[in-house]
Design a protein around this motif. Structure first.
Motif, short mmCIF file in Angstrom:
data_model
loop_
_atom_site.label_atom_id
_atom_site.label_comp_id
_atom_site.label_asym_id
_atom_site.label_seq_id
_atom_site.Cartn_x
_atom_site.Cartn_y
_atom_site.Cartn_z
N HIS A 1 0.91 -1.10 -0.10
CA HIS A 1 0.03 0.00 -0.03
C HIS A 1 0.87 1.31 0.05
O HIS A 1 2.17 0.98 0.30
N CYS A 2 0.38 2.35 -0.43
CA CYS A 2 1.25 3.55 -0.54
C CYS A 2 1.48 3.82 0.96
O CYS A 2 0.89 4.34 1.94
N PRO A 3 2.93 4.18 1.12
CA PRO A 3 3.59 4.30 2.41
C PRO A 3 3.39 5.92 2.65
O PRO A 3 3.79 6.33 3.91
N PHE A 4 3.05 6.72 1.68
CA PHE A 4 3.06 8.30 2.13
C PHE A 4 1.61 8.76 2.41
O PHE A 4 1.55 9.79 2.92
N GLU A 5 0.86 7.79 2.71
CA GLU A 5 -0.58 8.33 3.20
C GLU A 5 -0.59 8.53 4.60
O GLU A 5 -0.24 7.52 5.23
N ARG A 6 -1.13 9.59 5.15
CA ARG A 6 -0.96 9.93 6.54
C ARG A 6 -2.11 10.71 7.02
O ARG A 6 -2.52 11.29 6.23
N THR A 7 -2.38 10.41 8.42
CA THR A 7 -3.32 11.16 8.81
C THR A 7 -2.82 11.90 10.21
O THR A 7 -2.41 11.15 11.04
N VAL A 8 -2.68 13.12 10.04
CA VAL A 8 -2.10 13.98 11.09
C VAL A 8 -2.93 14.18 12.46
O VAL A 8 -4.02 14.96 12.00
N THR A 9 -2.72 13.88 13.46
CA THR A 9 -3.51 14.16 14.62
C THR A 9 -2.60 14.68 15.70
O THR A 9 -1.45 14.68 16.03
N LEU B 1 -3.48 15.52 19.84
CA LEU B 1 -4.25 15.88 20.98
C LEU B 1 -5.85 14.97 20.86
O LEU B 1 -6.77 15.39 20.95
N GLY B 2 -5.79 13.91 19.82
CA GLY B 2 -6.70 13.17 19.53
C GLY B 2 -7.64 13.79 18.48
O GLY B 2 -8.86 13.08 18.09
N ARG B 3 -7.22 14.78 17.96
CA ARG B 3 -7.98 15.60 16.86
C ARG B 3 -7.13 15.44 15.59
O ARG B 3 -6.00 15.61 15.61
N ILE B 4 -8.10 15.09 14.37
CA ILE B 4 -7.26 15.09 13.07
C ILE B 4 -7.20 16.53 12.75
O ILE B 4 -8.04 17.16 12.47
N LEU B 5 -5.83 16.79 12.40
CA LEU B 5 -5.36 18.06 11.82
C LEU B 5 -5.70 18.22 10.22
O LEU B 5 -6.22 18.99 9.68
N PHE B 6 -5.07 17.26 9.65
CA PHE B 6 -5.12 17.06 8.03
C PHE B 6 -4.70 15.73 7.90
O PHE B 6 -4.21 15.00 8.46
N ARG B 7 -5.09 15.38 6.50
CA ARG B 7 -4.75 14.05 6.09
C ARG B 7 -4.04 14.21 4.72
O ARG B 7 -4.34 15.22 3.84
N ILE B 8 -2.96 13.51 4.70
CA ILE B 8 -2.16 13.27 3.32
C ILE B 8 -2.57 12.19 2.58
O ILE B 8 -2.56 11.33 3.08
N PRO B 9 -3.16 12.76 1.48
CA PRO B 9 -3.61 11.64 0.54
C PRO B 9 -2.74 10.69 -0.03
O PRO B 9 -1.57 11.01 -0.08
N PRO B 10 -2.99 9.64 -0.67
CA PRO B 10 -1.81 8.62 -1.22
C PRO B 10 -1.27 9.27 -2.47
O PRO B 10 -1.86 9.65 -3.52
#
Length: 95
Positions: free
Chosen positions: A42-50, A52-61
């Motif tokens: 799977h794409c190793p670059f996909e990330r969800t940046v959190t 304090l338990g809140r999602i700040l942003f999501r990096i797509p694949p």
């Protein structure tokens, strides 16, 4: 060299690389294992940046931006198929 000629040259290079990856046949089990380990499932670059338990942003694949992505994934599939069919190996460890 103008931009149009440079683009055509790049397209020819990518088309040749795509063709070479598509016709490549796997007949060596060590090579197949190596490629299955090197090419991620799977794409190793996909990330969800959190924070304090809140999602700040999501990096797509971003892998799909790679012009050779489909061919590389196809090569990994050929290796998995070779290991499963020809060598009788359990390929779940590569997934």
């Amino acid at each position: 060299m103008n931009l149009s000629a440079k683009t055509q040259s790049n397209n020819k290079l990518f088309n040749q690389l795509r063709y070479q990856l598509e016709i490549l046949e796997i007949h060596n089990d060590k090579l197949a294992r190596l490629l299955c380990k090197i090419i991620p499932s799977h794409c190793p670059f996909e990330r969800t940046v959190t924070f304090l338990g809140r999602i700040l942003f999501r990096i797509p694949p971003l892998c799909k931006l790679n012009p050779l992505y489909e061919e590389i994934v196809g090569l990994r599939f050929k290796c998995l198929t070779f290991l499963a069919d020809e060598c009788g190996e359990d390929v779940t460890k590569y997934c």
